[in-house]
Scaffold this motif. Structure first.
Motif, PDB file in Angstrom:
ATOM      1  N   TYR A  27       8.545   3.694 -17.940  1.00 25.73           N
ATOM      2  CA  TYR A  27       7.109   3.988 -17.776  1.00 25.73           C
ATOM      3  C   TYR A  27       6.459   3.030 -16.781  1.00 25.73           C
ATOM      4  N   VAL A  28       7.277   2.336 -16.000  1.00 25.84           N
ATOM      5  CA  VAL A  28       6.760   1.429 -14.970  1.00 25.84           C
ATOM      6  C   VAL A  28       6.755   2.194 -13.650  1.00 25.84           C
ATOM      7  N   HIS A  29       5.559   2.377 -13.106  1.00 25.31           N
ATOM      8  CA  HIS A  29       5.422   3.245 -11.924  1.00 25.31           C
ATOM      9  C   HIS A  29       4.230   2.768 -11.101  1.00 25.31           C
ATOM     10  N   GLY A  30       4.440   2.590  -9.805  1.00 29.03           N
ATOM     11  CA  GLY A  30       3.357   2.125  -8.935  1.00 29.03           C
ATOM     12  C   GLY A  30       3.049   0.651  -9.118  1.00 29.03           C
ATOM     13  N   ALA A  31       3.978  -0.078  -9.737  1.00 27.75           N
ATOM     14  CA  ALA A  31       3.743  -1.499 -10.034  1.00 27.75           C
ATOM     15  C   ALA A  31       4.301  -2.387  -8.930  1.00 27.75           C
ATOM     16  N   VAL A  32       3.761  -3.600  -8.883  1.00 25.22           N
ATOM     17  CA  VAL A  32       4.303  -4.627  -7.985  1.00 25.22           C
ATOM     18  C   VAL A  32       4.594  -5.850  -8.847  1.00 25.22           C
ATOM     19  N   LEU A  33       5.853  -6.220  -8.916  1.00 24.15           N
ATOM     20  CA  LEU A  33       6.282  -7.326  -9.780  1.00 24.15           C
ATOM     21  C   LEU A  33       6.588  -8.564  -8.943  1.00 24.15           C
ATOM     22  N   ASP A  34       5.860  -9.654  -9.186  1.00 25.92           N
ATOM     23  CA  ASP A  34       6.143 -10.915  -8.491  1.00 25.92           C
ATOM     24  C   ASP A  34       7.377 -11.568  -9.099  1.00 25.92           C
ATOM     25  N   VAL A  35       8.294 -11.988  -8.227  1.00 23.15           N
ATOM     26  CA  VAL A  35       9.468 -12.776  -8.671  1.00 23.15           C
ATOM     27  C   VAL A  35       9.397 -14.043  -7.838  1.00 23.15           C
ATOM     28  N   ALA A  36       8.509 -14.934  -8.234  1.00 24.57           N
ATOM     29  CA  ALA A  36       8.092 -15.990  -7.314  1.00 24.57           C
ATOM     30  C   ALA A  36       7.877 -17.344  -8.005  1.00 24.57           C
ATOM     31  N   GLY A  37       8.391 -17.507  -9.211  1.00 20.70           N
ATOM     32  CA  GLY A  37       8.286 -18.802  -9.883  1.00 20.70           C
ATOM     33  C   GLY A  37       6.852 -19.240 -10.139  1.00 20.70           C
ATOM     34  N   GLY A  38       5.937 -18.261 -10.205  1.00 18.84           N
ATOM     35  CA  GLY A  38       4.533 -18.581 -10.502  1.00 18.84           C
ATOM     36  C   GLY A  38       3.681 -18.781  -9.275  1.00 18.84           C
ATOM     37  N   ARG A  39       4.287 -18.649  -8.084  1.00 16.28           N
ATOM     38  CA  ARG A  39       3.536 -18.887  -6.846  1.00 16.28           C
ATOM     39  C   ARG A  39       2.538 -17.777  -6.564  1.00 16.28           C
ATOM     40  N   SER A  45       0.834  -1.213   0.000  1.00 19.23           N
ATOM     41  CA  SER A  45       0.000   0.000   0.000  1.00 19.23           C
ATOM     42  C   SER A  45       0.862   1.254   0.000  1.00 19.23           C
ATOM     43  N   PHE A  46       1.935   1.214   0.766  1.00 22.98           N
ATOM     44  CA  PHE A  46       2.893   2.324   0.788  1.00 22.98           C
ATOM     45  C   PHE A  46       3.412   2.594  -0.623  1.00 22.98           C
ATOM     46  N   ASN A  47       3.740   1.511  -1.316  1.00 20.79           N
ATOM     47  CA  ASN A  47       4.295   1.616  -2.672  1.00 20.79           C
ATOM     48  C   ASN A  47       3.322   2.334  -3.604  1.00 20.79           C
ATOM     49  N   LEU A  48       2.056   1.919  -3.546  1.00 25.14           N
ATOM     50  CA  LEU A  48       1.034   2.478  -4.425  1.00 25.14           C
ATOM     51  C   LEU A  48       0.793   3.959  -4.133  1.00 25.14           C
ATOM     52  N   SER A  49       0.692   4.264  -2.856  1.00 26.98           N
ATOM     53  CA  SER A  49       0.401   5.644  -2.476  1.00 26.98           C
ATOM     54  C   SER A  49       1.597   6.558  -2.734  1.00 26.98           C
ATOM     55  N   LEU A  50       2.795   6.035  -2.460  1.00 24.80           N
ATOM     56  CA  LEU A  50       4.000   6.842  -2.693  1.00 24.80           C
ATOM     57  C   LEU A  50       4.169   7.139  -4.188  1.00 24.80           C
ATOM     58  N   ALA A  51       3.771   6.190  -5.023  1.00 33.59           N
ATOM     59  CA  ALA A  51       3.863   6.413  -6.470  1.00 33.59           C
ATOM     60  C   ALA A  51       2.985   7.585  -6.880  1.00 33.59           C
ATOM     61  N   LYS A  52       1.798   7.689  -6.268  1.00 35.66           N
ATOM     62  CA  LYS A  52       0.920   8.830  -6.580  1.00 35.66           C
ATOM     63  C   LYS A  52       1.574  10.139  -6.159  1.00 35.66           C
ATOM     64  N   GLU A  53       2.199  10.116  -4.989  1.00 31.49           N
ATOM     65  CA  GLU A  53       2.817  11.344  -4.470  1.00 31.49           C
ATOM     66  C   GLU A  53       4.035  11.759  -5.290  1.00 31.49           C
ATOM     67  N   LEU A  54       4.776  10.776  -5.791  1.00 33.90           N
ATOM     68  CA  LEU A  54       6.076  11.100  -6.390  1.00 33.90           C
ATOM     69  C   LEU A  54       6.116  11.092  -7.916  1.00 33.90           C
ATOM     70  N   GLY A  55       5.009  10.691  -8.558  1.00 31.27           N
ATOM     71  CA  GLY A  55       4.976  10.761 -10.026  1.00 31.27           C
ATOM     72  C   GLY A  55       5.363  12.137 -10.535  1.00 31.27           C
ATOM     73  N   PRO A  56       4.775  13.212  -9.962  1.00 32.04           N
ATOM     74  CA  PRO A  56       5.110  14.566 -10.440  1.00 32.04           C
ATOM     75  C   PRO A  56       6.516  15.020 -10.056  1.00 32.04           C
ATOM     76  N   GLU A  57       7.207  14.238  -9.235  1.00 31.45           N
ATOM     77  CA  GLU A  57       8.539  14.631  -8.739  1.00 31.45           C
ATOM     78  C   GLU A  57       9.674  13.976  -9.510  1.00 31.45           C
ATOM     79  N   GLY A  58       9.300  13.242 -10.589  1.00 25.21           N
ATOM     80  CA  GLY A  58      10.349  12.586 -11.384  1.00 25.21           C
ATOM     81  C   GLY A  58      10.934  11.355 -10.713  1.00 25.21           C
ATOM     82  N   ILE A  59      10.199  10.827  -9.751  1.00 23.80           N
ATOM     83  CA  ILE A  59      10.695   9.643  -9.026  1.00 23.80           C
ATOM     84  C   ILE A  59       9.731   8.483  -9.264  1.00 23.80           C
ATOM     85  N   ARG A  60      10.243   7.433  -9.914  1.00 22.94           N
ATOM     86  CA  ARG A  60       9.417   6.238 -10.119  1.00 22.94           C
ATOM     87  C   ARG A  60       9.488   5.360  -8.875  1.00 22.94           C
ATOM     88  N   VAL A  61       8.345   4.786  -8.517  1.00 27.19           N
ATOM     89  CA  VAL A  61       8.258   3.959  -7.312  1.00 27.19           C
ATOM     90  C   VAL A  61       7.637   2.619  -7.682  1.00 27.19           C
TER      91      VAL A  61
END
Ligand code: NAP
Length: 251
Positions: free
Chosen positions: A239-251, A168-184
């Motif tokens: 252009y990847v911002h506010g994403a959550v990427l699983d690195v979990a072998g399909g789990r 949730s922190f990741n998603l919300s921080l992405a909204k806050e920082l998109g205009p700041e040139g910081i991808r989250v």
């Protein structure tokens, strides 16, 4: 020191996934801040390896669950290399206690290490990187876990909850920082072969569990997570911002 080299700070980089992110960044010629809490010898070894592979690195001791220590760590990084381009909020601990055994210390300590650390480090990083503050932007990568959506192993309510908070922190921080040139962005590793599994029977137990619990039938390596973390940190993921990427072998 060349001015065009990227500067990355990896928390919890003395061992496991964080160490691999530091080493991979070093192989790519980055300047690396190698944060550690207690494992000074291991952190110094990572620094030496980065230097041998052509990168630059500095070991930075700090309990990232404490704001004053985080502030000191960022000042040390500023002095060593200048303003960072990438923060990886990787430091974390696993815990194994039943809900009936909760006390003020075990929950607080886990949330300080896994959640408060992300707030404190992001605060200091954004104060330096935000374009509205004269910074040049950058990227933040948060190390969540598949435990945030699977609940983790038995005894893992605090750990799973802390990773849910990070999502949730990741998603919300992405909204806050998109205009700041910081991808989250965040990563959700699955069963990765590191020391973190010591309290659940070690890597051998994780490997046994992976045979049935993971569609790919095996644990992942710290290097496989590091590759994904550095991809999110670089312009290849522009252009990847506010994403959550699983690195979990399909789990
Ligand atoms: P690990 O091998 O146990 O290493 C943990 C690292 O975090 C160490 O470098 C440790 O430093 C550092 N650390 C812990 N608390 C800290 C604090 N308060 N301040 C600064 N550093 C601290 O763990 P890992 O498996 O690499 O895990 C790294 C991250 O990936 C964690 O956030 C974890 O939750 C996440 N993750 C791991 C897995 C997995 O299966 N391994 C799966 C999903 C998510 P010291 O050694 O100096 O104390």
């Amino acid at each position: 020191m060349s001015a065009d080299k990227k500067i990355i700070l990896v928390t919890g980089a003395s061992r496991g996934i964080g160490a691999e992110i530091a080493l991979l960044a070093g192989e790519r010629g980055w300047r690396v801040g190698v944060n550690y809490h207690r494992s000074a010898e291991a952190a110094n070894h990572v620094v030496e390896q980065v230097r041998r592979s052509g990168g630059e690195a500095v070991a930075l001791q700090a309990d990232v669950g404490k704001l004053a220590e985080v502030q000191r760590m960022f000042r040390e990084l500023d002095e060593a290399f200048g303003t960072l381009d990438v923060l990886v909020n990787n430091a974390g601990v696993l815990a194994n206690f039943r809900i009936t055994d909760v006390d003020e210390d075990n929950v607080r300590e886990l949330y300080e290490a896994n959640v408060f650390s992300a707030y404190y480090c992001a605060r200091e990083a954004v104060r330096r990187m935000a374009t509205s503050r004269g910074g040049r932007g950058g990227a933040i990568v948060n190390m969540s876990s598949v435990a945030s959506r699977l609940g983790g192993l038995a005894g893992g309510t605090a750990y799973a909850g802390s990773k849910g908070a990070l999502d949730s922190f990741n998603l919300s921080l992405a909204k806050e920082l998109g205009p700041e040139g910081i991808r989250v962005n965040a990563l959700r590793p699955g069963l990765i072969a590191t020391d973190i599994h010591a309290i659940h029977g070690g890597v051998a137990h994780a490997q046994e569990l992976a045979k049935t619990a993971v569609p790919m039938g095996r644990t992942g390596s710290a290097r496989e997570v590091a590759e994904a973390a550095l991809w999110l940190a670089t312009e290849q993921a522009s252009y990847v911002h506010g994403a959550v990427l699983d690195v979990a072998g399909g789990r």
